[in-house]
Motif scaffolding. Structure first.
Motif, PDB file in Angstrom:
ATOM      1  N   ASP A   1     -50.357 -21.932  45.722  1.00 17.80           N
ATOM      2  CA  ASP A   1     -49.037 -21.709  45.127  1.00 17.80           C
ATOM      3  C   ASP A   1     -48.788 -22.587  43.900  1.00 17.80           C
ATOM      4  O   ASP A   1     -47.999 -22.212  43.024  1.00 17.80           O
ATOM      5  CB  ASP A   1     -47.933 -21.989  46.154  1.00 17.80           C
ATOM      6  CG  ASP A   1     -47.625 -20.755  47.006  1.00 17.80           C
ATOM      7  OD1 ASP A   1     -48.147 -19.675  46.669  1.00 17.80           O
ATOM      8  OD2 ASP A   1     -46.895 -20.887  47.999  1.00 17.80           O
TER       9      ASP A   1
ATOM     10  N   GLU B   1     -49.321 -20.586  40.779  1.00 20.66           N
ATOM     11  CA  GLU B   1     -48.709 -19.262  40.613  1.00 20.66           C
ATOM     12  C   GLU B   1     -47.910 -19.127  39.329  1.00 20.66           C
ATOM     13  O   GLU B   1     -48.070 -18.156  38.574  1.00 20.66           O
ATOM     14  CB  GLU B   1     -47.819 -18.932  41.814  1.00 20.66           C
ATOM     15  CG  GLU B   1     -47.205 -17.547  41.703  1.00 20.66           C
ATOM     16  CD  GLU B   1     -46.500 -17.118  42.977  1.00 20.66           C
ATOM     17  OE1 GLU B   1     -45.951 -16.000  42.986  1.00 20.66           O
ATOM     18  OE2 GLU B   1     -46.493 -17.876  43.962  1.00 20.66           O
ATOM     19  N   SER B   2     -47.031 -20.053  39.053  1.00 20.76           N
ATOM     20  CA  SER B   2     -46.178 -19.963  37.868  1.00 20.76           C
ATOM     21  C   SER B   2     -46.997 -19.966  36.587  1.00 20.76           C
ATOM     22  O   SER B   2     -46.779 -19.142  35.686  1.00 20.76           O
ATOM     23  CB  SER B   2     -45.178 -21.117  37.861  1.00 20.76           C
ATOM     24  OG  SER B   2     -44.402 -21.100  36.687  1.00 20.76           O
TER      25      SER B   2
ATOM     26  N   ALA C   1     -49.022 -16.712  36.280  1.00 18.43           N
ATOM     27  CA  ALA C   1     -48.162 -15.592  35.895  1.00 18.43           C
ATOM     28  C   ALA C   1     -47.859 -15.627  34.399  1.00 18.43           C
ATOM     29  O   ALA C   1     -47.861 -14.584  33.722  1.00 18.43           O
ATOM     30  CB  ALA C   1     -46.858 -15.634  36.696  1.00 18.43           C
TER      31      ALA C   1
ATOM     32  N   SER D   1     -48.990 -12.787  31.659  1.00 15.21           N
ATOM     33  CA  SER D   1     -47.989 -12.152  30.789  1.00 15.21           C
ATOM     34  C   SER D   1     -48.448 -12.168  29.338  1.00 15.21           C
ATOM     35  O   SER D   1     -48.347 -11.156  28.626  1.00 15.21           O
ATOM     36  CB  SER D   1     -46.646 -12.868  30.908  1.00 15.21           C
ATOM     37  OG  SER D   1     -46.101 -12.734  32.206  1.00 15.21           O
TER      38      SER D   1
ATOM     39  N   GLN E   1     -46.797  -4.809  38.419  1.00 15.49           N
ATOM     40  CA  GLN E   1     -46.029  -5.899  37.850  1.00 15.49           C
ATOM     41  C   GLN E   1     -46.947  -7.107  37.648  1.00 15.49           C
ATOM     42  O   GLN E   1     -48.059  -7.154  38.174  1.00 15.49           O
ATOM     43  CB  GLN E   1     -44.872  -6.271  38.793  1.00 15.49           C
ATOM     44  CG  GLN E   1     -43.965  -5.096  39.143  1.00 15.49           C
ATOM     45  CD  GLN E   1     -43.253  -4.536  37.937  1.00 15.49           C
ATOM     46  OE1 GLN E   1     -42.766  -5.284  37.100  1.00 15.49           O
ATOM     47  NE2 GLN E   1     -43.182  -3.217  37.858  1.00 15.49           N
TER      48      GLN E   1
ATOM     49  N   SER F   1     -46.571  -9.918  38.955  1.00 15.36           N
ATOM     50  CA  SER F   1     -46.786 -10.522  40.273  1.00 15.36           C
ATOM     51  C   SER F   1     -47.915  -9.823  41.040  1.00 15.36           C
ATOM     52  O   SER F   1     -48.615 -10.447  41.837  1.00 15.36           O
ATOM     53  CB  SER F   1     -45.489 -10.468  41.094  1.00 15.36           C
ATOM     54  OG  SER F   1     -45.080  -9.132  41.311  1.00 15.36           O
ATOM     55  N   ASP F   2     -48.090  -8.514  40.786  1.00 14.40           N
ATOM     56  CA  ASP F   2     -49.178  -7.781  41.438  1.00 14.40           C
ATOM     57  C   ASP F   2     -50.528  -8.253  40.913  1.00 14.40           C
ATOM     58  O   ASP F   2     -51.481  -8.424  41.679  1.00 14.40           O
ATOM     59  CB  ASP F   2     -49.037  -6.273  41.191  1.00 14.40           C
ATOM     60  CG  ASP F   2     -47.805  -5.687  41.845  1.00 14.40           C
ATOM     61  OD1 ASP F   2     -47.472  -6.121  42.963  1.00 14.40           O
ATOM     62  OD2 ASP F   2     -47.182  -4.800  41.245  1.00 14.40           O
TER      63      ASP F   2
ATOM     64  N   VAL G   1     -51.101 -11.164  39.573  1.00 13.27           N
ATOM     65  CA  VAL G   1     -51.263 -12.524  40.094  1.00 13.27           C
ATOM     66  C   VAL G   1     -51.884 -12.471  41.484  1.00 13.27           C
ATOM     67  O   VAL G   1     -52.845 -13.199  41.796  1.00 13.27           O
ATOM     68  CB  VAL G   1     -49.909 -13.263  40.151  1.00 13.27           C
ATOM     69  CG1 VAL G   1     -50.027 -14.550  40.974  1.00 13.27           C
ATOM     70  CG2 VAL G   1     -49.418 -13.591  38.747  1.00 13.27           C
ATOM     71  N   GLU G   2     -51.356 -11.583  42.321  1.00  7.64           N
ATOM     72  CA  GLU G   2     -51.869 -11.464  43.691  1.00  7.64           C
ATOM     73  C   GLU G   2     -53.313 -10.977  43.693  1.00  7.64           C
ATOM     74  O   GLU G   2     -54.140 -11.430  44.492  1.00  7.64           O
ATOM     75  CB  GLU G   2     -50.998 -10.506  44.505  1.00  7.64           C
ATOM     76  CG  GLU G   2     -51.042 -10.749  46.000  1.00  7.64           C
ATOM     77  CD  GLU G   2     -50.520 -12.127  46.374  1.00  7.64           C
ATOM     78  OE1 GLU G   2     -51.200 -12.815  47.156  1.00  7.64           O
ATOM     79  OE2 GLU G   2     -49.443 -12.526  45.891  1.00  7.64           O
TER      80      GLU G   2
ATOM     81  N   LYS H   1     -48.954  -9.111  50.076  1.00  7.24           N
ATOM     82  CA  LYS H   1     -47.587  -9.568  49.821  1.00  7.24           C
ATOM     83  C   LYS H   1     -46.739  -9.502  51.101  1.00  7.24           C
ATOM     84  O   LYS H   1     -45.951 -10.407  51.381  1.00  7.24           O
ATOM     85  CB  LYS H   1     -46.943  -8.727  48.717  1.00  7.24           C
ATOM     86  CG  LYS H   1     -47.406  -9.075  47.315  1.00  7.24           C
ATOM     87  CD  LYS H   1     -46.596  -8.286  46.283  1.00  7.24           C
ATOM     88  CE  LYS H   1     -46.871  -8.787  44.879  1.00  7.24           C
ATOM     89  NZ  LYS H   1     -46.048  -8.074  43.881  1.00  7.24           N
TER      90      LYS H   1
END
Length: 239
Positions: A150, A153-154, A157, A161, A179, A181-182, A184-185, A234
């Motif tokens: 985690d 993550e930021s 992301a 982007s 997205q 976030s997708d 990222v996952e 998720k």
């Protein structure tokens, strides 16, 4: 014979010497330009000049191409006893040159950003518990692995982007409305799968960044399968 087409971002001029091309031949040549059109779509200037010369004595065709891009001119040439094979070979070589030029541009952009201190590196926002990450992988526990990761993550992301902004054509090719976030996952899922194969000489953030491109390629190649895998991961994280 002179032919021009300015209906697309890639503007085309076709000149022939010693021969005439049929409408069907020109249509076949247009179809061969699909990949090249996509590659140059983000250039403000992209002018392709094609010359087809028929040599009576040699009984072959000499196809030459010149592609003018912003700040760059690329050339290719090929000969064959038929027009289409010579043209196909020219366009294949031209496509490779465009890809190489875009890679050079990206390297230059990254160097400028690094010098200016504006490059968005993938870096942890907190301490990395390497032992816990290794243990999670050994236990085949993705939820724990994801929890330990985690801290990235930021930053990841943000990097994704910016990556998507540089390659807008990628988004248009994705079948599902993925997205950030997708993606990222997807990167974390791939990191979990290939964790044992990572190079210990590369910082973790840089290693995660190297997984962005293959992760997006996986989404392009198997969108339904990868979308389902992401959504499952998720949901598991919210349990």
């Amino acid at each position: 014979m002179t032919f021009s087409d300015e209906s697309y971002n890639l503007r085309i001029e076709l000149d022939t010497k010693g021969c005439e091309l049929s409408a069907d031949q020109i249509e076949d040549m247009e179809l061969d330009l699909h990949t090249l059109r996509n590659l140059v779509a983000d250039f403000p200037v992209s002018d392709l000049h094609i010359t087809v010369v028929h040599h009576q004595k040699a009984r072959d065709y000499h196809v030459k191409t010149s592609l003018g891009l912003s700040g760059k001119m690329l050339f290719t040439g090929e000969r064959h006893h038929k027009v289409h094979p010579a043209f196909e070979s020219c366009i294949r070589k031209l496509t490779k040159k465009v890809r190489a030029y875009k890679r050079q541009m990206r390297v230059g952009e990254e160097a400028e950003k690094l010098a200016a201190g504006t490059r968005h590196d993938v870096a942890p926002l907190g301490e990395i518990n390497v032992e816990a990450i290794v243990q999670a992988v050994g236990d085949d526990d993705y939820q724990q692995f994801r929890h330990e990761m985690d801290v990235f993550e930021s930053s990841l992301a943000s990097r994704i982007s910016h990556w998507i902004e540089r390659y807008p054509e990628i988004g248009s090719r994705l079948e599902h409305p993925f997205q950030v976030s997708d993606i990222v996952e997807e990167v974390f899922l791939n990191a979990f799968d290939c964790f044992a194969e990572r190079s210990h000489d590369i910082p973790p953030g840089q290693w995660l960044e190297s997984l962005i491109d293959p992760s997006v390629q996986a989404l392009l190649q198997s969108p339904d399968e990868e979308y389902e895998r992401i959504q499952f991961a998720k949901m598991a994280m919210t349990d």
